[in-house]
Design an enzyme around this catalytic site. Structure first.
Site, PDB file in Angstrom:
ATOM      1  N   ARG A   1       0.494  -1.142   0.578  1.00 38.65           N
ATOM      2  CA  ARG A   1      -0.091  -0.127  -0.128  1.00 38.65           C
ATOM      3  C   ARG A   1       0.795   1.744  -0.270  1.00 38.65           C
ATOM      4  O   ARG A   1       1.877   0.735   0.544  1.00 38.65           O
ATOM      5  CB  ARG A   1      -1.190  -0.188   1.153  1.00 38.65           C
ATOM      6  CG  ARG A   1      -1.423  -1.261   1.220  1.00 38.65           C
ATOM      7  CD  ARG A   1      -3.418  -0.794   0.515  1.00 38.65           C
ATOM      8  NE  ARG A   1      -4.449  -2.372   0.244  1.00 38.65           N
ATOM      9  CZ  ARG A   1      -4.628  -2.359   1.068  1.00 38.65           C
ATOM     10  NH1 ARG A   1      -5.103  -1.471   1.368  1.00 38.65           N
ATOM     11  NH2 ARG A   1      -5.258  -3.406   1.224  1.00 38.65           N
TER      12      ARG A   1
ATOM     13  N   GLU B   1       0.761   4.100   1.154  1.00 39.76           N
ATOM     14  CA  GLU B   1       0.316   5.514   1.247  1.00 39.76           C
ATOM     15  C   GLU B   1       1.086   5.869   2.622  1.00 39.76           C
ATOM     16  O   GLU B   1       1.623   5.766   3.479  1.00 39.76           O
ATOM     17  CB  GLU B   1      -1.613   4.691   2.722  1.00 39.76           C
ATOM     18  CG  GLU B   1      -2.156   4.151   1.715  1.00 39.76           C
ATOM     19  CD  GLU B   1      -3.508   3.522   2.786  1.00 39.76           C
ATOM     20  OE1 GLU B   1      -2.947   3.639   4.305  1.00 39.76           O
ATOM     21  OE2 GLU B   1      -3.619   2.780   2.256  1.00 39.76           O
TER      22      GLU B   1
ATOM     23  N   ARG C   1       0.553   2.372  13.030  1.00 45.05           N
ATOM     24  CA  ARG C   1      -0.427   0.596  12.906  1.00 45.05           C
ATOM     25  C   ARG C   1      -0.629   0.657  11.562  1.00 45.05           C
ATOM     26  O   ARG C   1      -1.645  -0.002  10.887  1.00 45.05           O
ATOM     27  CB  ARG C   1      -1.755   0.659  13.014  1.00 45.05           C
ATOM     28  CG  ARG C   1      -2.570   1.821  13.335  1.00 45.05           C
ATOM     29  CD  ARG C   1      -4.157   2.047  13.650  1.00 45.05           C
ATOM     30  NE  ARG C   1      -5.247   2.523  12.813  1.00 45.05           N
ATOM     31  CZ  ARG C   1      -6.264   2.515  12.638  1.00 45.05           C
ATOM     32  NH1 ARG C   1      -6.794   0.973  13.927  1.00 45.05           N
ATOM     33  NH2 ARG C   1      -7.481   3.086  12.393  1.00 45.05           N
ATOM     34  N   HIS C   2       0.296   1.711  10.606  1.00 44.37           N
ATOM     35  CA  HIS C   2       0.689   1.317   8.901  1.00 44.37           C
ATOM     36  C   HIS C   2       2.131   0.620   8.495  1.00 44.37           C
ATOM     37  O   HIS C   2       2.704   1.750   9.020  1.00 44.37           O
ATOM     38  CB  HIS C   2      -0.068   2.764   8.926  1.00 44.37           C
ATOM     39  CG  HIS C   2      -1.616   2.941   8.479  1.00 44.37           C
ATOM     40  ND1 HIS C   2      -1.999   4.084   9.764  1.00 44.37           N
ATOM     41  CD2 HIS C   2      -2.141   2.801   7.745  1.00 44.37           C
ATOM     42  CE1 HIS C   2      -3.487   4.015   9.537  1.00 44.37           C
ATOM     43  NE2 HIS C   2      -3.626   3.162   8.430  1.00 44.37           N
TER      44      HIS C   2
ATOM     45  N   GLU D   1      -9.735  -1.279  13.999  1.00 48.78           N
ATOM     46  CA  GLU D   1      -9.584  -2.502  12.960  1.00 48.78           C
ATOM     47  C   GLU D   1      -8.721  -4.263  12.568  1.00 48.78           C
ATOM     48  O   GLU D   1      -7.023  -3.657  12.606  1.00 48.78           O
ATOM     49  CB  GLU D   1      -9.858  -2.216  11.835  1.00 48.78           C
ATOM     50  CG  GLU D   1     -10.219  -2.563  10.353  1.00 48.78           C
ATOM     51  CD  GLU D   1      -9.901  -1.602   9.202  1.00 48.78           C
ATOM     52  OE1 GLU D   1      -9.747  -2.672   8.443  1.00 48.78           O
ATOM     53  OE2 GLU D   1      -9.758  -0.688   9.190  1.00 48.78           O
TER      54      GLU D   1
ATOM     55  N   SER E   1     -11.514  -5.988   7.215  1.00 44.97           N
ATOM     56  CA  SER E   1     -13.169  -5.577   6.179  1.00 44.97           C
ATOM     57  C   SER E   1     -13.364  -6.796   5.634  1.00 44.97           C
ATOM     58  O   SER E   1     -12.182  -7.124   4.691  1.00 44.97           O
ATOM     59  CB  SER E   1     -11.542  -4.183   5.595  1.00 44.97           C
ATOM     60  OG  SER E   1     -12.917  -3.986   4.862  1.00 44.97           O
TER      61      SER E   1
ATOM     62  N   ARG F   1      -1.739  -6.461  12.750  1.00 42.54           N
ATOM     63  CA  ARG F   1      -2.199  -5.986  13.262  1.00 42.54           C
ATOM     64  C   ARG F   1      -2.360  -6.934  14.385  1.00 42.54           C
ATOM     65  O   ARG F   1      -2.862  -6.551  15.674  1.00 42.54           O
ATOM     66  CB  ARG F   1      -3.800  -5.188  12.323  1.00 42.54           C
ATOM     67  CG  ARG F   1      -3.282  -3.896  11.881  1.00 42.54           C
ATOM     68  CD  ARG F   1      -4.251  -3.421  11.416  1.00 42.54           C
ATOM     69  NE  ARG F   1      -4.112  -1.983  10.574  1.00 42.54           N
ATOM     70  CZ  ARG F   1      -4.714  -0.798  10.395  1.00 42.54           C
ATOM     71  NH1 ARG F   1      -5.615  -0.991  10.594  1.00 42.54           N
ATOM     72  NH2 ARG F   1      -4.215  -0.143   9.614  1.00 42.54           N
TER      73      ARG F   1
END
Length: 563
Positions: free
Chosen positions: A329, A331, A337-338, A482, A485, A537
């Site tokens: 990803r 991002e 947490r990323h 989370e 998903s 996670r």
């Protein structure tokens, strides 16, 4: 009668004539000083040589009298000489009680070594997650030289030890093995560790001073006399040493366990393990947040998820599929947490009548993983939680996982003082707040939020029949954060095309990255759904760790691509 005058250069007092050089010329004062210094240097050199010879002779005599000279030392590198098997069995310290009063041989490494006196040395030895105290004591059969050598072995050196396992009267506080110690008889260094090290392994055993997201590069000093707290950046820059910490070993044993349990549960449910491509010819899922790379003479992209391929396999008549693989990803999220590369635990399955069938499988999967982590990995879990204190993870029973409609979650947050609209996405602080409210109301750290707003879900998400602004989608949470998903997917090509065009931003259903995916549903595909978990996670929230980078062996984030 007159006496004759003294000859030129002769002393009138009868003293010896002054020194001269090779040509008979008297030496100057400076030359005389240099001559004297050279003489003194020669005398000192001769004295030093004599002293060194005496020391060598003394050492040779001591070595000759060293009763342990064959029982300690540094070994040549394994592989550098012809192999000659010793046929000596090696033992595992986890079974140390089985060897009480017996002589054993084992490989380990040195956590600490110290000479207590000329006749006594102590070592803390580690093998895996086990540590044991070892004693080297001089006797008629064990020399002082061996005591000195053993107590001076550098920290982190790899050694082979032979010794007798003895039960102790008082428990040993400095080792994980409390009731036994090793009385060493032989000790050989296989690989010597350099000193000093850029990071002490014992420093990596202490909890992080913060979430470690910042740019600290130097150890943070604590109160006077205490060891410094080493930042996450320093640890990650010296990751090989950092990973030697028992806490880190435990984290990755647990991470491995989650993968094994994931496959164990789903295999029993009839899922097939798959491996989908991670190099794509075109950006999929809208093309946002993807990494581009050069693929021969054209661009390619790293996969954001296996989503399209999972669904295409359902269309290929694979009823249930699962995958464990890397997810990329792009991002620019520098949070605790990323990651830009993480491990996805993905599954997709055909269902019969309602997508809640899929939710039930996902919930039971996680309950199985949580319960088996408590049972099979209690030692590792307890070790990590001893440093990172966190409340025991509260679990519901199977079939009783709280399933909270998104609208009810909004209502709970509003009643607790949060301001947000009916169809707003939840921020991270709001998710955590909802987690606390759910724990208080339902007594569970694990729950599902169902029926998310359609506008904040991917274009392939099936719309809700109850409200056109909602969708048959869900997220799963641990401690209010989370981890998964998922949703019912659109399995009709016409509806999928319509939803992709209407999506914000619009997605071209005939684009290079979507055409094959959309067309795979033209030939009949059963209703299906699934989900994707972030492995790191799950581990982070299970153990209560402050930063997800601790759950990746060599983490990748917007600022880190080495080591």
């Amino acid at each position: 009668m007159t006496e004759p005058a003294p000859a030129a250069g002769a002393s009138s007092t009868g003293d010896a004539p002054p020194p001269v050089d090779e040509n008979g010329v008297p030496l100057t004062k400076n030359a005389l000083k240099k001559l004297q210094k050279d003489k003194e240097k020669a005398e000192k050199k001769a004295a030093a040589a004599a002293k060194e010879l005496a020391i060598r002779q003394q050492k040779a005599a001591a070595d000759a009298a060293d009763v342990s000279k064959e029982d300690y030392g540094e070994l040549p590198l394994i592989g550098s000489k012809d192999f000659k098997p010793t046929n000596t069995p090696r033992v595992d310290l986890s079974n140390i009680a089985d060897f009480e009063d017996k002589e054993v041989t084992f490989r380990c490494w040195v956590e600490n070594a110290r000479v207590q006196s000329a006749k006594l040395a102590f070592l803390n030895l580690r093998q895996g997650l086990n540590t044991v105290q070892a004693v080297v004591a001089a006797s008629e059969k064990l020399s002082k030289q061996m005591v000195k050598f053993s107590g001076s072995v550098s920290t982190e050196s790899t050694i082979v030890v032979t010794g007798e396992i003895k039960r102790v009267k008082e428990q040993i506080k400095s080792a994980s093995i409390k009731d036994f110690e090793v009385h060493i008889k032989r000790l050989f260094v296989e690989v010597k560790a350099d000193s000093p090290m850029p990071l002490q392994v014992e420093d990596a055993e202490r909890p992080l001073p913060s979430d470690g997201v910042g740019d600290e590069e130097e150890p943070q000093q604590t109160e006077a006399g205490a060891r410094p707290l080493v930042s996450l950046n320093v640890r990650l820059n010296n990751r090989t040493l950092d990973l030697r910490a028992k806490i880190n070993h435990s984290i990755f044993v647990i991470k491995s366990g989650v993968c094994a349990l994931f496959q164990e549960f789903l295999s029993q449910k009839g899922f097939t393990l798959i491996h989908t491509p991670k190099i794509l010819g075109a950006a999929s899922e809208g093309g946002a947040n993807v990494f581009e790379l050069k693929y021969f003479d054209r661009p390619a992209y790293l996969a954001q998820s296996p989503q399209f391929y999972k669904q295409m396999l359902i269309a290929s008549r694979f009823q249930k599929v699962m995958e464990i693989g890397p997810v990329f990803r792009a991002e620019n999220s520098n949070t605790a947490r990323h990651l830009t590369e993480f491990t996805g635990l993905d599954l997709e399955m055909e269902f019969q009548e309602n997508y809640h069938e899929v939710m039930g499988v996902l919930e039971d999967l996680m309950l199985f993983i949580f319960k088996e982590l408590k049972a099979r990995y209690k030692k590792e879990t307890d070790l990590v939680r001893s440093a990172y204190h966190v409340d025991e993870f509260k679990l519901p029973e199977s079939g009783k996982v709280p399933r909270i409609p998104f609208t009810e979650g909004i209502k709970m947050l509003r009643e607790a003082g949060e301001e947000l609209g009916d169809y707003d996405d939840l921020s991270t602080p709001q998710e955590k707040h909802l987690g606390r409210l759910v724990l208080e109301k339902y007594g569970s750290d694990f729950y599902t939020l169902d029926q998310f707003p359609l506008a904040i879900r991917p274009a392939y998400t099936f719309p809700s029949p109850a409200d056109p602004l909602l969708s048959n989608s869900y997220d799963m949470f641990m401690r209010g954060q989370e981890i998964c998903s998922g949703a019912q997917r659109i399995h009709d090509a016409a509806l999928l095309t319509k939803m992709m065009i209407a999506h914000d931003p619009p997605i071209d259903p005939m684009g290079a990255g979507t055409k094959d995916y959309v067309e795979s549903f033209k030939y009949g595909c059963p209703p299906h759904g699934g989900g994707g978990f972030g492995l790191e996670r799950i581990v982070q929230f299970w153990l209560g760790l402050p930063n997800i980078r601790m759950c990746s062996l060599f983490p990748r984030d917007p600022n880190r691509v080495v080591p």
